[in-house]
Scaffold this motif. Sequence first.
Motif, mmCIF file in Angstrom:
data_model
loop_
_atom_site.group_PDB
_atom_site.id
_atom_site.type_symbol
_atom_site.label_atom_id
_atom_site.label_comp_id
_atom_site.label_asym_id
_atom_site.label_seq_id
_atom_site.Cartn_x
_atom_site.Cartn_y
_atom_site.Cartn_z
ATOM 1 N N GLU A 70 0.601 -1.234 -0.033
ATOM 2 C CA GLU A 70 0.073 -0.045 -0.014
ATOM 3 C C GLU A 70 1.018 1.261 -0.079
ATOM 4 O O GLU A 70 0.331 2.234 -0.625
ATOM 5 N N ALA A 89 2.021 1.731 -3.764
ATOM 6 C CA ALA A 89 1.094 2.298 -4.321
ATOM 7 C C ALA A 89 0.585 3.765 -4.043
ATOM 8 O O ALA A 89 0.291 4.307 -5.137
ATOM 9 N N LYS A 90 0.860 4.237 -2.938
ATOM 10 C CA LYS A 90 0.543 5.579 -2.433
ATOM 11 C C LYS A 90 1.806 6.543 -3.152
ATOM 12 O O LYS A 90 1.174 7.552 -3.917
ATOM 13 N N TYR A 91 2.991 5.993 -3.011
ATOM 14 C CA TYR A 91 4.102 6.817 -3.393
ATOM 15 C C TYR A 91 3.713 6.994 -5.155
ATOM 16 O O TYR A 91 4.259 7.977 -5.791
ATOM 17 N N ASN A 112 1.364 5.962 -7.145
ATOM 18 C CA ASN A 112 -0.063 6.427 -7.720
ATOM 19 C C ASN A 112 -0.441 5.088 -8.620
ATOM 20 O O ASN A 112 -0.977 5.324 -9.820
ATOM 21 N N SER A 113 -0.317 3.935 -8.276
ATOM 22 C CA SER A 113 -0.233 2.937 -9.339
ATOM 23 C C SER A 113 -1.189 1.827 -8.534
ATOM 24 O O SER A 113 -0.883 1.610 -7.001
ATOM 25 N N ASP A 114 -1.542 0.825 -9.147
ATOM 26 C CA ASP A 114 -1.967 -0.631 -8.883
ATOM 27 C C ASP A 114 -0.616 -1.418 -8.470
ATOM 28 O O ASP A 114 0.376 -0.967 -9.171
ATOM 29 N N GLU A 136 10.594 9.103 -0.006
ATOM 30 C CA GLU A 136 10.630 9.844 -1.267
ATOM 31 C C GLU A 136 11.965 9.802 -2.111
ATOM 32 O O GLU A 136 11.779 9.698 -3.316
ATOM 33 N N ASN A 144 11.605 5.899 -9.937
ATOM 34 C CA ASN A 144 10.860 6.204 -11.103
ATOM 35 C C ASN A 144 11.837 6.516 -12.191
ATOM 36 O O ASN A 144 11.440 6.515 -13.374
#
Length: 393
Positions: free
Chosen positions: A35, A38-40, A42-44, A76, A83
């Motif tokens: 979870e 997913a929050k960081y 923004n993805s399933d 972060e 990313n």
Amino acid sequence: MAIILFDDNARNTLLPLTYTRPVADLRIGILTIAEKWAKYLNSDFSFLTEAYLQAKFPLNIQDDNIFINGSVCPDETVVEAVNNLKSGEALRYNNTLIAVKLNDVYAANFGPLAKYSNETAYNNELVILTHPEDIFRKNDTELRKDFKLLTKGRKSAKLSSTNTIIGTEFFAEEGAQAECCSFSTINGPIYLAAHTEVWEGTNIRGPFALCEYSQIKMGTKIYGATTIGPYCRIGGEVNNAVVWGYSSKGHEGYLGNAVVGEWCNLGADTNNSNLKNNYGEVKLWDYPSQTMRNTGLQFCGLIMADHAKCGINTMFNTGSVVGVSANVFGGGYPPNYIPDFSWGGADGFVEYGFDKMMETTEKAIARRPHRKFDDAEKAILTKVYELTKPYRG
């Protein structure tokens, strides 16, 4: 872009907690590791884990995929590094693969031990889970990170004026309820999720998180860094413990420096010791080596896997490990290691009859109307029963 959380060797060193879930499904802080990612991002997400777990925790490979180590808790800095990966690039922290970006062809052959020609070293500090005690030991750090992640730019709901809130790092979701309680955030933040209840006379010191639909009973004393997962009922005295969800410690008794899995029940006046009389370092049972392992910790209490239960007045020694679906009862101190699917106490253990265990589990899960004891759940417990059979008796 598909986010795939994979298990590496940490899956073995985190047993028995990972017999019933992938590593990334472990809860630490407020959220599970999956979870958090997913929050960081923004993805399933999906999971690459043991074959017998995949029906409940499916794998979804797409044209472009980022494989992320499920034992790594994001922040972060590491999220930015992940990313920035391009296809075929990997990120490594010492000898641990953190992440790799792969197309569908290469993704089909991914393995956690693979080496990649285009690897970048990650040199910043990371929170990585290696052993069960890491969950309560690092819970303070993760509670603070998750609190910021979940509350950034938001305003807390108001609680009744009968409560006393000390400090400013307090956040309640809409639907959280409390009356005549004290919340101190001097030592860390406090987070109350939606549909939670804190009953009268409770005193809580942060950092602390209460997840959705959980209840804290009257007069409970909670110290940080503690997390109570969803659909739990908690009473007594709790210190630096992580209770994952759907579990009950509804009465007096002490739980400290501990991890309690899902669907567990601690009988009235259950206590765990978290400090040896000689103040020595605590050892815990280690599944890979089948021996006691030195944790290097002076404070270490109870590690209890999913579906385990204990009767009233149970006394757990410092550094106790209770396996999946174990049932503990009777007087005296049971041994520090209680194998999975064991039935008994200080006077000895026998194998917990499989059919009897499954019947009890089905009844326990039926008490939560939104959860079902389906074929996937049954298959997981059946496999874990087979895997752990050599260690009983």
